[in-house]
Write a protein that holds these residues in place. Structure first.
Motif, short mmCIF file in Angstrom:
data_model
loop_
_atom_site.label_atom_id
_atom_site.label_comp_id
_atom_site.label_asym_id
_atom_site.label_seq_id
_atom_site.Cartn_x
_atom_site.Cartn_y
_atom_site.Cartn_z
N LEU A 84 -5.73 1.07 -12.24
CA LEU A 84 -5.16 0.66 -10.95
C LEU A 84 -5.91 1.31 -9.79
O LEU A 84 -6.22 0.67 -8.80
N GLU A 85 -6.20 2.59 -9.91
CA GLU A 85 -6.92 3.30 -8.86
C GLU A 85 -8.32 2.73 -8.66
O GLU A 85 -8.76 2.53 -7.53
N ASP A 143 -10.76 -2.07 -1.59
CA ASP A 143 -11.07 -1.39 -0.32
C ASP A 143 -12.55 -1.53 0.03
O ASP A 143 -12.91 -1.78 1.17
N TYR A 196 -9.32 -0.31 -9.46
CA TYR A 196 -9.19 -1.66 -8.91
C TYR A 196 -8.89 -1.62 -7.41
O TYR A 196 -9.51 -2.32 -6.62
N ARG A 197 -7.93 -0.77 -7.02
CA ARG A 197 -7.60 -0.66 -5.59
C ARG A 197 -8.81 -0.19 -4.79
O ARG A 197 -9.06 -0.67 -3.69
N ARG A 198 -9.56 0.74 -5.35
CA ARG A 198 -10.77 1.23 -4.67
C ARG A 198 -11.77 0.08 -4.52
O ARG A 198 -12.42 -0.06 -3.48
N ALA A 205 -4.14 -7.94 -12.33
CA ALA A 205 -3.78 -7.89 -10.91
C ALA A 205 -3.79 -9.30 -10.32
O ALA A 205 -4.64 -10.11 -10.65
N THR A 216 0.83 -1.19 0.00
CA THR A 216 0.00 0.00 0.00
C THR A 216 0.87 1.25 0.00
O THR A 216 0.62 2.19 -0.75
N PHE A 255 -0.30 -8.68 -3.31
CA PHE A 255 -0.83 -7.85 -4.39
C PHE A 255 0.27 -7.51 -5.39
O PHE A 255 1.36 -7.10 -5.02
N LEU A 257 2.40 1.59 -3.46
CA LEU A 257 1.43 2.04 -4.46
C LEU A 257 1.08 3.51 -4.25
O LEU A 257 0.94 4.26 -5.21
N ASN A 258 0.93 3.95 -2.98
CA ASN A 258 0.66 5.35 -2.72
C ASN A 258 1.82 6.23 -3.16
O ASN A 258 1.63 7.29 -3.74
#
Length: 184
Positions: free
Chosen positions: A37-38, A45, A40-42, A116, A4, A103, A7-8
């Motif tokens: 990517l954003e 979450d 997918y990550r969202r 992913a 995380t 991940f 990625l951030n």
């Protein structure tokens, strides 16, 4: 350094280097670009939070959810946002997710597509058994919304989680594969 954090860091470096403005974690601005990517990550979450209402908001009206490794007889394709919502609406009552481990995201030549890899970790609520499911997903994001989501999860791991069946035994038992579906 955690995935995380990496990625951030990547996200903020890209903003600085490219001079572009991105939408992140649900903030809206018409001038912002959302990356696959954003999105997918969202989505991950929101799945962990069990927030299926906001998770479905990430989908295009014509979005397609596919499970190419679904056993014979099990639903392997869900077409349209309304159908995806119906299919996934009780997911939080079946599985409580805790994390997505291992991940790894892979960008593709197509700017709308991301591949992913994750190991989904949680608990199957009906059995109390660990829910540990490796998955590779191919996700297409168009105009900031999920247009297609192909999830190559391991059906034997899911069967073990819901029934306690030993995957080695399941693979040899023709009566289980003949049923063609996973427990609901």
């Amino acid at each position: 350094m955690s995935i995380t954090t990496r990625l951030n860091l990547t996200y903020w470096l890209r903003r600085v280097i490219l001079g572009q403005c991105y939408r992140y974690m649900g903030e809206m601005d018409v001038d912002m670009v959302i990356t696959p990517l954003e999105v997918y990550r969202r989505s991950l979450d929101l799945l962990i939070a069990g927030d299926m209402g906001r998770w479905i908001d990430l989908w295009s009206d014509t979005g397609v959810l596919e499970f190419p490794f679904a056993p014979a007889g099990a639903q392997s394709r869900v077409v349209g946002k309304a159908a995806v919502k119906e299919y996934m609406h009780d997911y939080p009552e079946q599985v409580r997710l805790h994390a997505f481990r291992d991940f790894s995201a892979h960008l593709t030549q197509d700017p709308e597509v991301i591949v992913a890899e994750v190991r989904t970790m949680g608990v199957t609520l009906s059995t109390g058994r660990p829910y540990v499911v490796p998955d590779i997903s191919v996700v297409r994001v168009r105009d900031g919304l999920i247009a297609s989501y192909r999830s190559y999860w391991n059906p034997l791991a899911i069967l073990e989680s819901f029934t306690g069946a030993d995957p080695a035994w399941v693979a040899q038992d023709t009566s289980i594969s003949a049923k063609g579906s996973l427990p609901a």
